[in-house]
Enzyme design. Structure first.
Site, mmCIF file in Angstrom:
data_model
loop_
_atom_site.group_PDB
_atom_site.id
_atom_site.type_symbol
_atom_site.label_atom_id
_atom_site.label_comp_id
_atom_site.label_asym_id
_atom_site.label_seq_id
_atom_site.Cartn_x
_atom_site.Cartn_y
_atom_site.Cartn_z
ATOM 1 N N PRO A 171 0.794 -1.244 0.000
ATOM 2 C CA PRO A 171 0.000 0.000 0.000
ATOM 3 C C PRO A 171 0.819 1.283 0.000
ATOM 4 O O PRO A 171 0.831 2.026 0.974
ATOM 5 C CB PRO A 171 -0.840 -0.139 1.265
ATOM 6 C CG PRO A 171 0.039 -0.908 2.192
ATOM 7 C CD PRO A 171 0.765 -1.902 1.310
ATOM 8 N N CYS A 172 1.472 1.545 -1.121
ATOM 9 C CA CYS A 172 2.321 2.730 -1.207
ATOM 10 C C CYS A 172 1.497 4.010 -1.138
ATOM 11 O O CYS A 172 2.030 5.071 -0.852
ATOM 12 C CB CYS A 172 3.146 2.698 -2.486
ATOM 13 S SG CYS A 172 2.176 2.606 -3.988
#
Length: 156
Positions: free
Chosen positions: A113-114
DNA sequence: CCAGGCTTGGAGG
DNA sequence: CCTCCAAGCCTGG
């Protein structure tokens, strides 16, 4: 068995996924559809339904390289929460810009989950389009959303 | 080898 | 508050 490819919708975008069982090889945002299936958790996530992305693995987190450690650290950020590039850098023991570079090249966004990694002063960047990051964060903030099964706290 | 990147904190106006 | 700037460091080309 071979690697499977497919896509599901997220707003105006399609999320292309290359995967095999619970291992994700590649995730990318595109304008066009790619026929084929995607893992159920990703499908649920994109639809805004409760989803557990931690049940999936990503090739990005394999190995002992700096980037792999960065991706692993990013995966510990809970759904609905955010941290800064500097926070991740401190945890891994590197520089904020290295984290930024790693995020820009993240082979499996969503699974890693950048979008939950933001700049200290603002939202930070996102390739291919910043609006995707905004939409993902807004969706996670919304209840009941994809975080429903994790939920609670982490908001200021 | 080397330029550049989804940064950051500090200095100075 | 705002702009400017260098430190910092891994990676793709």
């Amino acid at each position: 068995m071979a690697i499977v490819t497919g896509s599901c919708r997220f707003g105006l975008w399609y999320v292309h996924v290359a995967w095999q069982d619970d291992l994700i090889y590649r995730v990318r945002f595109a304008r066009v559809e790619l026929p084929g299936p995607v893992p159920e958790e990703i499908r649920r996530y994109c639809a805004g339904l409760p989803a557990d992305l931690t049940s999936l693995r990503s090739i990005a987190t394999e190995g002992d390289s700096t980037s792999a450690r960065i991706y692993r650290a990013v995966r510990t950020v809970p759904c609905g929460g955010t941290v800064t590039y500097g926070d991740i850098a401190r945890i891994v023991g590197t520089a904020p810009r290295v984290v930024g570079s790693a995020m820009a090249r993240n082979p499996t966004p969503i699974v890693v989950p950048c979008h939950r990694v933001v700049a200290k002063t603002g939202i930070g960047g996102f390739t291919p389009d910043l609006s995707i990051k905004e939409a993902l964060l807004a969706m996670e903030r919304r209840a009941p959303g994809p975080c429903a099964s994790e939920k609670r706290g982490i908001n200021r």
